[in-house]
Design a protein around this motif. Structure first.
Motif, PDB file in Angstrom:
ATOM      1  N   HIS B 368       0.836  -1.202   0.000  1.00 19.79           N
ATOM      2  CA  HIS B 368       0.000   0.000   0.000  1.00 19.79           C
ATOM      3  C   HIS B 368       0.875   1.258   0.000  1.00 19.79           C
ATOM      4  CE1 HIS B 368      -3.414   2.576   1.223  1.00 19.79           C
ATOM      5  NE2 HIS B 368      -2.569   3.126   2.078  1.00 19.79           N
ATOM      6  N   THR B 369       1.885   1.282   0.856  1.00 17.13           N
ATOM      7  CA  THR B 369       2.735   2.463   0.991  1.00 17.13           C
ATOM      8  C   THR B 369       3.620   2.655  -0.242  1.00 17.13           C
ATOM      9  OG1 THR B 369       2.763   2.043   3.369  1.00 17.13           O
ATOM     10  CG2 THR B 369       4.360   3.641   2.534  1.00 17.13           C
ATOM     11  N   ALA B 370       4.140   1.552  -0.767  1.00 17.68           N
ATOM     12  CA  ALA B 370       5.003   1.665  -1.953  1.00 17.68           C
ATOM     13  C   ALA B 370       4.205   2.171  -3.155  1.00 17.68           C
ATOM     14  CB  ALA B 370       5.651   0.314  -2.264  1.00 17.68           C
ATOM     15  N   LEU B 371       2.969   1.747  -3.255  1.00 18.01           N
ATOM     16  CA  LEU B 371       2.134   2.255  -4.346  1.00 18.01           C
ATOM     17  C   LEU B 371       1.889   3.762  -4.183  1.00 18.01           C
ATOM     18  CD1 LEU B 371       0.469   1.665  -6.904  1.00 18.01           C
ATOM     19  CD2 LEU B 371      -1.517   1.327  -5.407  1.00 18.01           C
ATOM     20  N   LEU B 372       1.696   4.185  -2.942  1.00 12.25           N
ATOM     21  CA  LEU B 372       1.531   5.620  -2.695  1.00 12.25           C
ATOM     22  C   LEU B 372       2.778   6.390  -3.103  1.00 12.25           C
ATOM     23  CD1 LEU B 372      -0.189   5.501   0.809  1.00 12.25           C
ATOM     24  CD2 LEU B 372      -1.235   6.331  -1.301  1.00 12.25           C
ATOM     25  N   LEU B 373       3.950   5.798  -2.882  1.00  8.95           N
ATOM     26  CA  LEU B 373       5.207   6.421  -3.325  1.00  8.95           C
ATOM     27  C   LEU B 373       5.206   6.596  -4.842  1.00  8.95           C
ATOM     28  CD1 LEU B 373       8.375   4.872  -1.589  1.00  8.95           C
ATOM     29  CD2 LEU B 373       7.811   7.297  -1.827  1.00  8.95           C
ATOM     30  N   ASP B 374       4.757   5.559  -5.540  1.00 10.56           N
ATOM     31  CA  ASP B 374       4.650   5.679  -7.000  1.00 10.56           C
ATOM     32  C   ASP B 374       3.697   6.794  -7.388  1.00 10.56           C
ATOM     33  OD1 ASP B 374       6.380   3.708  -8.220  1.00 10.56           O
ATOM     34  OD2 ASP B 374       5.103   2.175  -7.311  1.00 10.56           O
ATOM     35  N   GLN B 375       2.565   6.859  -6.694  1.00  8.13           N
ATOM     36  CA  GLN B 375       1.596   7.914  -7.004  1.00  8.13           C
ATOM     37  C   GLN B 375       2.165   9.297  -6.711  1.00  8.13           C
ATOM     38  OE1 GLN B 375      -2.603   5.510  -6.472  1.00  8.13           O
ATOM     39  NE2 GLN B 375      -2.104   7.106  -5.005  1.00  8.13           N
ATOM     40  N   GLU B 376       2.899   9.386  -5.610  1.00  9.07           N
ATOM     41  CA  GLU B 376       3.516  10.663  -5.242  1.00  9.07           C
ATOM     42  C   GLU B 376       4.456  11.123  -6.363  1.00  9.07           C
ATOM     43  OE1 GLU B 376       5.768  10.450  -1.606  1.00  9.07           O
ATOM     44  OE2 GLU B 376       6.714  12.407  -1.966  1.00  9.07           O
ATOM     45  N   LEU B 377       5.153  10.181  -6.981  1.00  3.16           N
ATOM     46  CA  LEU B 377       6.131  10.521  -8.012  1.00  3.16           C
ATOM     47  C   LEU B 377       5.509  10.665  -9.395  1.00  3.16           C
ATOM     48  CD1 LEU B 377       8.968   8.057  -6.969  1.00  3.16           C
ATOM     49  CD2 LEU B 377       9.083  10.565  -6.846  1.00  3.16           C
ATOM     50  N   SER B 378       4.507   9.849  -9.704  1.00  2.00           N
ATOM     51  CA  SER B 378       4.111   9.680 -11.109  1.00  2.00           C
ATOM     52  C   SER B 378       2.648   9.926 -11.425  1.00  2.00           C
ATOM     53  CB  SER B 378       4.452   8.248 -11.558  1.00  2.00           C
ATOM     54  OG  SER B 378       5.795   7.953 -11.271  1.00  2.00           O
ATOM     55  N   HIS B 379       1.864  10.302 -10.449  1.00  4.46           N
ATOM     56  CA  HIS B 379       0.447  10.507 -10.772  1.00  4.46           C
ATOM     57  C   HIS B 379       0.275  11.863 -11.465  1.00  4.46           C
ATOM     58  CE1 HIS B 379      -3.916  10.478 -10.472  1.00  4.46           C
ATOM     59  NE2 HIS B 379      -3.825   9.198 -10.135  1.00  4.46           N
ATOM     60  N   PRO B 380      -0.548  11.919 -12.505  1.00  2.73           N
ATOM     61  CA  PRO B 380      -0.703  13.193 -13.225  1.00  2.73           C
ATOM     62  C   PRO B 380      -1.465  14.259 -12.428  1.00  2.73           C
ATOM     63  CG  PRO B 380      -2.180  11.511 -14.127  1.00  2.73           C
ATOM     64  CD  PRO B 380      -1.316  10.820 -13.127  1.00  2.73           C
ATOM     65  N   ASP B 381      -2.280  13.846 -11.484  1.00  2.00           N
ATOM     66  CA  ASP B 381      -3.111  14.796 -10.732  1.00  2.00           C
ATOM     67  C   ASP B 381      -2.352  15.288  -9.497  1.00  2.00           C
ATOM     68  OD1 ASP B 381      -4.911  16.003  -8.995  1.00  2.00           O
ATOM     69  OD2 ASP B 381      -6.581  14.695  -9.589  1.00  2.00           O
ATOM     70  N   GLU B 382      -2.158  16.591  -9.438  1.00  2.00           N
ATOM     71  CA  GLU B 382      -1.360  17.140  -8.343  1.00  2.00           C
ATOM     72  C   GLU B 382      -1.991  16.857  -6.976  1.00  2.00           C
ATOM     73  OE1 GLU B 382      -0.380  21.298  -8.698  1.00  2.00           O
ATOM     74  OE2 GLU B 382       0.330  21.314  -6.622  1.00  2.00           O
ATOM     75  N   ASP B 383      -3.336  16.902  -6.913  1.00  2.00           N
ATOM     76  CA  ASP B 383      -3.994  16.629  -5.638  1.00  2.00           C
ATOM     77  C   ASP B 383      -3.714  15.204  -5.172  1.00  2.00           C
ATOM     78  OD1 ASP B 383      -4.999  19.138  -5.555  1.00  2.00           O
ATOM     79  OD2 ASP B 383      -7.029  18.598  -6.227  1.00  2.00           O
ATOM     80  N   VAL B 384      -3.720  14.280  -6.129  1.00  2.00           N
ATOM     81  CA  VAL B 384      -3.411  12.887  -5.774  1.00  2.00           C
ATOM     82  C   VAL B 384      -1.959  12.786  -5.325  1.00  2.00           C
ATOM     83  CG1 VAL B 384      -3.227  10.515  -6.630  1.00  2.00           C
ATOM     84  CG2 VAL B 384      -5.160  11.955  -7.339  1.00  2.00           C
ATOM     85  N   ARG B 385      -1.074  13.474  -6.034  1.00  2.00           N
ATOM     86  CA  ARG B 385       0.338  13.439  -5.638  1.00  2.00           C
ATOM     87  C   ARG B 385       0.510  13.957  -4.212  1.00  2.00           C
ATOM     88  NH1 ARG B 385       1.456  15.659 -10.741  1.00  2.00           N
ATOM     89  NH2 ARG B 385       2.173  17.629  -9.847  1.00  2.00           N
ATOM     90  N   ARG B 386      -0.172  15.073  -3.907  1.00  2.00           N
ATOM     91  CA  ARG B 386      -0.013  15.667  -2.587  1.00  2.00           C
ATOM     92  C   ARG B 386      -0.624  14.763  -1.510  1.00  2.00           C
ATOM     93  NH1 ARG B 386      -2.891  20.268  -2.790  1.00  2.00           N
ATOM     94  NH2 ARG B 386      -1.440  21.170  -4.292  1.00  2.00           N
ATOM     95  N   ALA B 387      -1.812  14.247  -1.789  1.00  2.00           N
ATOM     96  CA  ALA B 387      -2.457  13.359  -0.807  1.00  2.00           C
ATOM     97  C   ALA B 387      -1.621  12.094  -0.597  1.00  2.00           C
ATOM     98  CB  ALA B 387      -3.866  12.996  -1.280  1.00  2.00           C
ATOM     99  N   SER B 388      -1.051  11.602  -1.700  1.00  2.00           N
ATOM    100  CA  SER B 388      -0.208  10.394  -1.582  1.00  2.00           C
ATOM    101  C   SER B 388       1.037  10.703  -0.755  1.00  2.00           C
ATOM    102  CB  SER B 388       0.200   9.898  -2.967  1.00  2.00           C
ATOM    103  OG  SER B 388      -0.950   9.524  -3.706  1.00  2.00           O
ATOM    104  N   ALA B 389       1.642  11.859  -1.009  1.00  2.00           N
ATOM    105  CA  ALA B 389       2.833  12.243  -0.255  1.00  2.00           C
ATOM    106  C   ALA B 389       2.516  12.350   1.233  1.00  2.00           C
ATOM    107  CB  ALA B 389       3.383  13.567  -0.777  1.00  2.00           C
ATOM    108  N   ASP B 390       1.361  12.924   1.537  1.00  2.00           N
ATOM    109  CA  ASP B 390       0.968  13.053   2.943  1.00  2.00           C
ATOM    110  C   ASP B 390       0.792  11.684   3.592  1.00  2.00           C
ATOM    111  OD1 ASP B 390       1.037  15.759   2.978  1.00  2.00           O
ATOM    112  OD2 ASP B 390      -1.141  16.067   2.985  1.00  2.00           O
ATOM    113  N   GLU B 391       0.172  10.782   2.862  1.00  2.00           N
ATOM    114  CA  GLU B 391      -0.072   9.464   3.457  1.00  2.00           C
ATOM    115  C   GLU B 391       1.244   8.693   3.607  1.00  2.00           C
ATOM    116  OE1 GLU B 391      -3.461   7.425   1.840  1.00  2.00           O
ATOM    117  OE2 GLU B 391      -3.065   5.637   3.043  1.00  2.00           O
TER     118      GLU B 391
END
Lengths: 596, 596
Positions: B368-391
């Motif tokens: 779960h956490t490693a996927l969030l790291l991927d989202q933090e780095l590579s998701h096109p939506d900035e809100d998702v990136r920020r929320a992923s980084a926070d989590e």
């Protein structure tokens, strides 16, 4: 690099202020003359020996380990071990609590156990050489023939020979009923014993000219299982009628184990190829004969972890005061330095105080139990002997399992205080953790101890022994409960006592339905009862400290703070343990073996 | 002697049924093509490599350790290590999740992390050589100049060079602000760096022709403390303009540490005597540059303990099924044998299931956490990136500290299942315990992780990140709570969620009065929140298992039993932890330092 100072002040506090051993000694004719000064003098000299002679060999012995010469089957202990043992013998230390009939000094066991705490702090692996010897002494003293006693006891008492206990075989450790070593009767009344034993601590070494092995084996007509096991004494060198050494007996070291810790104690695989021995006690009653020394041996293992907890604590405190790193969250405490000592950080203190609280309560419990052992053996009143034996039976699995689990937690915490430096050998901390780990396994694993406590010591007599200990607590609660300043200790103690009573009843009912319920709850149960016992001793120690605070002796202030720490930070563990103990067998057994 | 089977089925369950990673991949353009088959194929081949090539070297590597030649400063790794590493490079494994711009395969981090779980099960110490390299890669990728990237990234990606992180010095580990290594600017724009570093994992070895050190040091004009630290890249051999190796740089291994475990990873003392390096990122901003890779590194440490827990569990299960000893308390279960397999004993199962439940929930949390790291780095939506980084920020200290504490408990339990055989090296179990111990210390001790969680991640933003995770739980509770068959999971989850909310508020109020209250409660708090996270994943896994039970696949039956075990026997630990967390600072700080 590590340091060790014998905790004489706290030993004296426990012996003389808390347990008041000399009051009990006065009631036992054989110990009536042992006064406070004698006890203190022995411990002071014993502490010097432990810290000065044995402690300096602890790290070097761990690094060097033992070496087996496969051509001669001889084992060399690390540099300095033999000389230290010679000093031990010269000092008369082996004979401290031995029977004067065989050259012993006849001091109470409780004094010897306190000496052993210090030896174990100094060097657990070295201490196992004389420690194992003591078990063999006890066993022969209780069950040997007059000839066996005359042959072996004076030498074991003086320490010029050591002894071992040869129980385990490759396929049986816990379940000795499975053992296969065979003893063939010989025309002269002796036995030729053949088999393989493993995990024999101090099984072979170069400290003494002879080694006296006590060996479990089966006679040809033996019933299967644990009721067909006999006990034999099998010396490394046979002993001539005049006491001189005779032929080498074919009981050889076939290999040494490479272990996680206690490297400098030789854990030997012993091969018996028709080794000559004589029967100790009655045929097929070998296990019972061994069990006479089991309480003392298990108390001894508890003492090992107590010793390691103490020495780990001392070193972690020294480091925490010395090492500077970061600032306190609440602002600089040493503004003149580039950072604060790490002892300003609350969690560092929590780790230190955990070790301290476990060591001090463990010491109280060990001294209390060892004195009961003396009463069981030497009190003139049969009722006192029986009551003492019952209480020893109840407390022994707690001493063994609770203290060794706590020792594992505490040494690991003390190592953690050092950060990365704790993980490297140089500082000595990781050795304490490695050494402490075996104590949870040998002399009956801690799971076995818990089954012994809940199944045999508590439920088997409908809680009679537990209730007797409960009366000690109830009396104390009644006496101390009237004091305002004791409420913070007496209330949680009484509360936990009530919970243990309820839990015991509930588990007894469940076990009636399915005996496996005992196995499901026993480990959690032992830890809960262990905390009850510790809470009792901490409350008693707090009472003394409160009364003596006016003396201005900071010792009592520290005792009181540690008591408060114990009730605030360690006792609450019971809240979770009671829940898991109550959650029963099904979550453990529902899954089919094939699904693991 | 030990065995290891890659847990492909459970990895696939977590990846595809629980977390459904490919659904998320589809939302990230760079990973949109990564489908289930690709992921499974990589893990299957990766598992073969781990089990077949790296695992067989684990015990021999531990026994042999690394050797420093003091005349050449070169380090020899144990037999087989170099060949295994060559196979690793030949197989393209180092480049799995690296940037295609530098020759990488560009797979998501979550896939690489799952591969690392298996490598760590197979051989944690070997795995640290490529593992550390990855940290250096990330750091240069984020902060390197175009020249640095061109020089180093292709070689780190292919694995023909490895990298290290040189942070710690003898007087500073946690508190890097104290560091003393100095960097002198040179006329050509490079720096001559002088100082001493310790505890440098993989700091010197014979696996590759060059080693790329990332070194923290102070510039001459640096402000004192942590705001005056800069980051430099310092290769073992300087690199010519054409990419060929130039002169030996004076950064030498001055010594190797003798450690409790991870013997086969070289823990080097590094001496820099005017070693030439170039600046990475801005002057004085070195710590910030290092911290970009801290989340991944801490996730990686959690993965190390996950790997050790899994392999220890597998071996303990095999032994518990094979070893016969005693009878079940409820009567013989294998009447045809002389004793029952020890897996019939409830406490043996408790130890096994503890490891199993911690491994499976740990795996869910890591994925779960490693996927969030991927989202933090590579998701096109900035809100998702920020929320992923926070989590990720919230979960990272939990992954690091909770999983490594659990790994210590679990490996010790698995060793205990072996009795005395667990304590000797032959069976491999004690090595898992020794190796697991470092994970609680490095990459920030677990106490530091707990302060990070409670102080910086939870209280500093008034619980915003925690509340976001709480919403995940609340949504799940609302959805699954309508089902009768989910009550046993949802109710304790919701209950613990409420308790965490209350506890957090209470601790926030206290910390407002005295910041040291954070330090007093943080370790207990982290463990409570860790259980909340595990309870959430166990409830989710139970829901899937319930729905798929009809399939007849025993995997789901086992999952359900393990979930029930978790709620019955592990979660209740929180009852005691909440009490100790609430008991505050005073029991820790009341005792004067001089009284310790």
């Amino acid at each position: 690099m590590p340091q060790y100072t014998p905790p004489l002040r706290d030993l004296q506090f426990v012996l003389h202020e808390l347990v008041q051993v000399t009051e009990s000694f006065k009631q036992m004719p054989v110990h009536a003359e042992v006064d406070v000064d004698t006890v203190n003098a022995v411990l002071e000299e014993g502490g010097k020996f432990a810290a000065g002679v044995v402690f300096p060999l602890n790290q070097s012995g761990d690094a060097e380990g033992c070496t087996l010469d496969r051509s001669t089957h001889e084992v060399r202990t690390p540099a300095g071990y033999k000389a230290a043992y010679a000093q031990y013998v010269d000092g008369g230390w082996p004979s401290l609590s031995c029977d004067p009939a065989y050259g012993g000094q006849g001091l109470p066991h409780v004094v010897n156990q306190c000496f052993y705490e210090m030896l174990n702090s100094a060097n657990q692996a070295w201490t196992m050489y004389p420690g194992l010897s003591h078990g063999a002494y006890e066993c022969l003293h209780a069950h040997g023939t007059p000839e066996q006693k005359a042959t072996y006891l004076p030498k074991l008492t003086s320490g010029v020979w050591t002894g071992t206990m040869c129980l385990t075989e490759p396929h049986c450790g816990t379940d000795l009923g499975l053992l296969r070593t065979r003893a063939e009767p010989q025309p002269d009344g002796s036995y030729a014993i053949t088999g393989a034993k493993i995990f024999i601590s101090a099984g072979e070494h170069d400290l003494t000219e002879n080694i006296v092995h006590l060996v479990l084996a089966r006679l040809p007509d033996a019933p299967v299982g644990s009721k067909g096991i006999s006990l034999f004494v099998v010396p490394k060198f046979l002993v001539n009628a005049d006491g001189s050494l005779g032929a080498r007996n074919p009981i050889h070291c076939g290999g040494l184990e490479h272990k996680m810790g206690i490297h400098s104690n030789a854990t030997a695989q012993m091969v018996l190829e028709g080794a000559i021995g004589t029967l100790v006690g009655e045929p097929h009653k070998g296990l019972a004969a061994m069990f006479v020394m089991m309480n003392a041996a298990r108390l001894g293992v508890g003492m090992q972890s107590l010793g390691l907890t103490e020495v780990a604590y001392q070193n972690a405190v020294a480091y925490a005061k010395d090492r500077i790193q970061m600032r306190a969250l609440s602002g600089p405490k040493n503004p003149d330095k580039p950072a604060d000592s790490i002892i300003v950080h609350p969690d560092v203190r929590k780790m230190l105080l955990t070790a301290r609280a476990y060591a001090e309560a463990g010491r109280a419990l060990c001294v209390h139990t060892a004195l009961l052992l003396d009463q069981e053996l030497s009190h003139p009143d049969e009722d006192v002997r029986r009551a003492s034996a019952d209480e020893v039976a109840l407390l022994t699995p707690i001493v063994k399992a609770f203290l060794t689990d706590n020792g594992w937690i505490a040494t690991s915490h003390c190592m953690q205080v050092f950060g990365g430096h704790g993980y490297i050998r140089e500082w000595g901390m990781e050795q304490y953790v490695r050494d402490a780990r075996i104590n949870m396994i040998y002399e009956g694993t801690n799971t076995i101890q818990s089954l012994d406590l809940l199944g045999r010591k508590v439920l088997a007599d409908n809680g009679k022994k537990l209730k007797a200990f409960g009366r000690r607590i109830a009396e104390f609660v009644e006496d101390a409960g009237v004091r305002e300043d004791m409420q913070e200790f007496v209330n949680p103690l009484a509360d936990l006592g009530d919970k243990v009573t309820k839990l015991t009843t509930e588990l007894g009912m469940k076990a009636f339905g399915n005996p496996d319920e005992v196995g499901a709850a026993a480990v959690d149960y032992l830890r809960v009862v262990g905390h009850l016992v510790f809470a009792y001793f901490w409350a008693r120690m707090a009472l003394i400290a409160l009364d003596k605070q006016a003396s201005g002796d900071a010792f009592y202030t520290a005792k009181l703070h540690t008591a408060r720490f114990y009730f605030a930070k360690l006792l609450p563990e019971t809240a979770g343990l009671i829940r898991t103990a109550r959650s029963g067998l099904n979550p453990l057994m529902a899954m089919d073996e094939s699904l693991f």
